[in-house]
Design an enzyme around this catalytic site. Sequence first.
Site, short mmCIF file in Angstrom:
data_model
loop_
_atom_site.label_atom_id
_atom_site.label_comp_id
_atom_site.label_asym_id
_atom_site.label_seq_id
_atom_site.Cartn_x
_atom_site.Cartn_y
_atom_site.Cartn_z
N HIS A 89 0.83 -1.21 0.00
CA HIS A 89 0.00 0.00 0.00
C HIS A 89 0.87 1.26 0.00
O HIS A 89 0.66 2.17 -0.81
CB HIS A 89 -0.92 -0.01 1.22
N GLU A 114 -10.72 2.14 3.55
CA GLU A 114 -9.46 1.48 3.84
C GLU A 114 -9.78 0.19 4.59
O GLU A 114 -10.27 0.24 5.73
CB GLU A 114 -8.52 2.37 4.66
N GLU A 169 -9.00 -2.65 6.82
CA GLU A 169 -7.98 -2.79 7.85
C GLU A 169 -8.38 -3.84 8.89
O GLU A 169 -9.52 -4.32 8.91
CB GLU A 169 -7.74 -1.45 8.56
N LYS A 190 -9.87 12.17 7.86
CA LYS A 190 -9.98 10.84 8.46
C LYS A 190 -10.91 10.80 9.67
O LYS A 190 -11.21 9.72 10.17
CB LYS A 190 -8.60 10.38 8.93
N THR A 203 -14.86 5.95 11.46
CA THR A 203 -14.07 4.73 11.39
C THR A 203 -15.00 3.61 11.84
O THR A 203 -15.43 3.60 13.00
CB THR A 203 -12.84 4.80 12.30
#
Length: 412
Positions: free
Chosen positions: A132, A198, A200, A252, A256
């Site tokens: 990445h 993303e 994760e 960001k 999340t």
Amino acid sequence: MSEAHSEPHPLTLPEDDLFGPDNLPYGVFTTEDDQDLRRIGVRYGGYVLDAGAVADAAGSPHAGLLQRPNLNPLMAAGRPVWQAVRAELRSWLTDPAHADVLTHNLIRIEDVTLHLPFEVADYVDFYASEHHASNVGRMFRPDGEPLTPNWKHLPIGYHGRAGTVVVSGTPVVRPRGQRRAPGETSPVFGPTRRLDIEAEVGFVVGTPSRLGEPVPQSALREHVFGVCLLNDWSARDIQAWEYVPLGPFLGKSFATSVSAWITPLDALDAARTEPPGRSHPLLDYLDDSAAAEPCGLDLRLSVALNGHTVAEPPFSAMYWTAAQQLAHLTVGGASLRTGDLFASGTVSGPEPHQRGCLLELTWSGRDPLGLPGGERTFLADGDEVVITAWAPGPGGSRIGLGEVSGRVHPAR
């Protein structure tokens, strides 16, 4: 005359079920008839076991920990208690003597509402995939080295916003912020045009540590309670304008997402694997060449956009392990708190179909994805992203990590 088919007993699972007795992830749920009572549940097949009710009926000394509205008290109790509770759960679910009590406390998963299972203390996001980081470097620094000079020497990370960690299924509102188009001299304000995902893996801290005392790699099992899937949604245009010189902030901090199930770290023993070979010598606190056990994890992720699989990132390819991340996170003296969450960063592999974000999959929008509902470079309003994963389990079985999902809602 048609033959009647009886409903299978909830304690009888097919051999290939991802949520059998070798898994037993923890979550928090409510039911329709008592929406204010949050209870700790354990996933078993297509059911949720009311762990507190069963522990109380069995006279477990740990019943109090399992009757709390979130996992934090159990996580704070430490590894010996985690192991004892896990052993009790396995015994109850596999011993016919407990069948009646269990059957009355197993609830169909479609009949519960799942909640954020723990109270998040701090949130740290790392940047642990060499594939990445290299791809991003090639996109943004085409004439330079793909990796920054520090990348092979330490796990790069940033502190995120714990208050916007949300449970799977929570709508994701398109964020607004400043962005500057290429060739322009001044920024404009408005909804992000480059909303990304993303894929994760998150690690949830149970046992705290003291301020000023670094935690070595060898203590990972003593501090990390479990593992969850995580989607660190990203506004790439907002991020690109703001991140120099201090790093991500508004790009960001809006959401999340984490899975509703926390898989105990001990459930992933069969998935342990050696991390990729190291190309640079590491400082002592990060050197894992003589580790007692391999600290990589063979987790197989899958990313679906509007029901269409777009990527299958392999977590085994991650350069930096969770143990190294934990050691680096605390080496300066930072303490751990119960409920701390640290994430791996985008999981990407060496092949194009193994890239864990749209930035890579579309090469910053140059190569749109062809989907049944139309092309995509970045996310459109109404898009739904679902990330799932499984890991090898004992005796050839598979361990499911549940899913983390989110649908994009228009900016407000």
